[in-house]
Scaffold this active site. Sequence first.
Site, PDB file in Angstrom:
ATOM      1  N   ARG A   1      45.815  -9.081  26.170  1.00  0.00           N
ATOM      2  CA  ARG A   1      46.198 -10.375  26.743  1.00  0.00           C
ATOM      3  C   ARG A   1      47.717 -10.522  26.691  1.00  0.00           C
ATOM      4  O   ARG A   1      48.450  -9.579  26.959  1.00  0.00           O
ATOM      5  CB  ARG A   1      45.418 -11.457  26.026  1.00  0.00           C
TER       6      ARG A   1
ATOM      7  N   PHE B   1      52.163   0.781  21.246  1.00  0.00           N
ATOM      8  CA  PHE B   1      52.123  -0.169  20.137  1.00  0.00           C
ATOM      9  C   PHE B   1      53.449  -0.918  20.022  1.00  0.00           C
ATOM     10  O   PHE B   1      54.477  -0.520  20.561  1.00  0.00           O
ATOM     11  CB  PHE B   1      51.838   0.559  18.816  1.00  0.00           C
ATOM     12  N   SER B   2      53.395  -2.017  19.283  1.00  0.00           N
ATOM     13  CA  SER B   2      54.608  -2.704  18.847  1.00  0.00           C
ATOM     14  C   SER B   2      54.450  -3.053  17.375  1.00  0.00           C
ATOM     15  O   SER B   2      53.370  -3.467  16.932  1.00  0.00           O
ATOM     16  CB  SER B   2      54.868  -3.972  19.673  1.00  0.00           C
TER      17      SER B   2
ATOM     18  N   CYS C   1      47.942 -12.282  21.802  1.00  0.00           N
ATOM     19  CA  CYS C   1      46.731 -11.454  21.923  1.00  0.00           C
ATOM     20  C   CYS C   1      45.457 -12.295  21.995  1.00  0.00           C
ATOM     21  O   CYS C   1      44.363 -11.799  21.702  1.00  0.00           O
ATOM     22  CB  CYS C   1      46.645 -10.445  20.783  1.00  0.00           C
TER      23      CYS C   1
END
Length: 218
Positions: free
Chosen positions: A74, A156-157, A173
């Site tokens: 999201r 990724f973060s 998210c």
Amino acid sequence: MQMPIEWQVSPGLVPYPLAVDVMEARAAAIAQAGADELIWLLEHPSIYTAGTSADPAELLDARFPVHPSGRGGRYTYHGPGQRIGYVMLNLALRGRDVRCYVHRLEKWLIDALAELGVAAYRVDGRVGIWTRQGGAEAKIGAIGVRVRRWVTLHGFSLNVAPDLSHFGGIVPCGLPDYPVTSLEQLGIETDFSVIDQALERTMRDFVDSLPITGKIEA
């Protein structure tokens, strides 16, 4: 046999659209011509990105540019102080198992954070990396991937030392009941070189957990 994987770290802030163009070109070259796989670490200017499941109601305050993204998930925030990792691996040669890939990606970040003294973990039904902050669960890392022609994109973060108030413009998210945290918020050393070294040290276990299984079909 180990396949060659390029490890690249970009200084400064890389604009999101430029990063996506570079990532998609490299993924296409991997799929079409067998180019080397790539793990790319970088930072973005402040933006919100909308995954394929983004709900417009979860964009609360578009205080930064909003970019549609082909990754799953999201809304999320990217910005200075956050380590972004774009992972371009050829799953055609690594088992063609997307669920396994996501789980292994999560474990890689958990292992890297453990080297920094952070007890992180995954939660069934909530993709991402979680830890405890003051006894409560908080999200320290996000996962968002796409697979095209069996080559992975996005990744990724990890929140190293971003301005956490910037997450207030979205429902991160799609999980309104859980806060976000960072290494800085947890009182952990926040130099990018430290997290990058931890990621590099634990990268081989991540890659080796996706064993080479075959050749690309013509």
